[in-house]
Enzyme design. Structure first.
Site, PDB file in Angstrom:
ATOM      1  N   ARG A 226       0.851  -1.183   0.000  1.00  0.00           N
ATOM      2  CA  ARG A 226       0.000   0.000   0.000  1.00  0.00           C
ATOM      3  C   ARG A 226       0.889   1.236   0.000  1.00  0.00           C
ATOM      4  O   ARG A 226       1.905   1.299   0.699  1.00  0.00           O
ATOM      5  CB  ARG A 226      -0.925   0.019   1.230  1.00  0.00           C
ATOM      6  N   HIS A 274      -0.812  -0.495  -9.837  1.00  0.00           N
ATOM      7  CA  HIS A 274      -1.442  -1.383  -8.850  1.00  0.00           C
ATOM      8  C   HIS A 274      -1.888  -2.695  -9.507  1.00  0.00           C
ATOM      9  O   HIS A 274      -3.061  -3.086  -9.451  1.00  0.00           O
ATOM     10  CB  HIS A 274      -2.633  -0.693  -8.184  1.00  0.00           C
TER      11      HIS A 274
END
Length: 311
Positions: A226, A274
């Protein structure tokens, strides 16, 4: 089964593929793909990835939320969820995809590929003698399912691998540490650091200016967990100064990464959107179906998340 439906929401995943995979495991499960949810009172289960604000408030009988991925930090911060059971997905396909990305990123640095990429753009033959992999020390921060799989894969290739986690781990070929002292040791001894720590209030900006300064000059960072685990202002400064030689970043504090962000202009940063790992419906549907069965029986779901810890 009337009044026992599952709602699916994701802006990036194939809802029809998930419906087919879930119905192969639970033929009687009524899978509804948002926004075609029918009567909201029928919804007992939700399979989601970053649904919009207020999404869950529509479903008064919701009992289970399964996150389409391993990281559930976004679900922990919502104000539209009544107390329900939380679960995350974890399947061999997700672990394999993450390990493949980590192997790529680490090996790209171990084999000096960025040097050759820049040499090619200059039109120059720039020879760098290859190093044996055991000389290259890799630190993996976070040794949960994804981190453990990646660390084990790297060790199996011959890298010297250390790892850090909140609780003690025993992984073949990996020297594991815990605590602040352990974190500092892994950072200080690793040429390449891979971040796979879950995001919680305690791990926000886990890697700030002080932690990045502990890494050897010329070290490389790979973040596939993250974005907020890393202080991006400190990271940009470390990359500009040369203290960090390179970074491979799949996650960011703000996604998509905004236009004009300093990271876009750094030649020593590889950016991917991502995509390090995804959930494969055909492989993960079995776990979702089993979690539904368990909740129907009043049991905890598979891979249940503790909201107090955030993972």
């Amino acid at each position: 089964m009337s009044g026992d439906a599952l709602v699916f929401y994701s802006a990036v995943d194939d809802g029809e593929a998930w419906r087919a995979a879930l119905n192969a495991e639970l033929p009687e499960l009524d899978v509804r793909i948002d926004p075609d949810v029918g009567d909201p009172a029928d919804i007992r289960y939700a399979l989601v990835w970053t649904p919009p604000a207020g999404f869950f408030a529509r479903f008064p009988n919701l009992q289970l939320v399964v996150n389409l991925g391993a990281g559930v930090d976004s679900l922990m911060r919502r104000d539209d969820l009544l107390p329900v059971k939380f679960a995350r997905l974890n399947d061999p396909g997700m672990e394999a995809m993450m390990a493949s990305y980590v192997i790529f990123a680490v090996t790209r640095y171990a084999r000096d590929i960025p040097v050759f990429e820049r040499a090619k753009r200059r039109g120059e033959w720039d020879y760098v003698h290859p190093r044996p992999l055991y000389e290259i020390k890799v630190g993996v921060l976070g040794l949960g399912e994804l981190g453990a799989a990646s660390a084990k894969a790297l060790a199996g290739m011959g890298y010297t691998v250390s790892g850090w986690s909140r609780s003690p781990k025993d992984i073949a070929g990996v020297t594991a540490f815990t605590g602040r002292e352990g974190l500092e040791r892994v950072l200080g001894e690793s040429e390449i650091v891979v971040c796979l720590v879950p995001l919680t209030p305690e791990t926000h900006h886990l890697l700030g200016a002080a932690e990045l300064a502990l890494m050897p000059r010329g070290a490389k960072l790979v973040n596939v967990s993250r974005g907020p685990l890393v202080d991006e202002v400190a990271l940009v400064e470390a990359l500009r100064s040369g203290h960090l030689a390179e970074a491979t970043l799949d996650v960011f504090e703000t996604e998509p990464l905004p236009n004009g962000h300093p990271l876009w202009n750094l030649d020593n940063v590889l950016i991917t959107p991502h995509v390090a790992s995804i959930t494969v419906p055909a492989l993960a549907a079995r776990d979702v179906a089993e979690s539904v069965r368990r909740v129907r029986q009043g049991l905890p779901p598979l891979h249940e998340v503790d909201p107090r810890r955030g993972y």
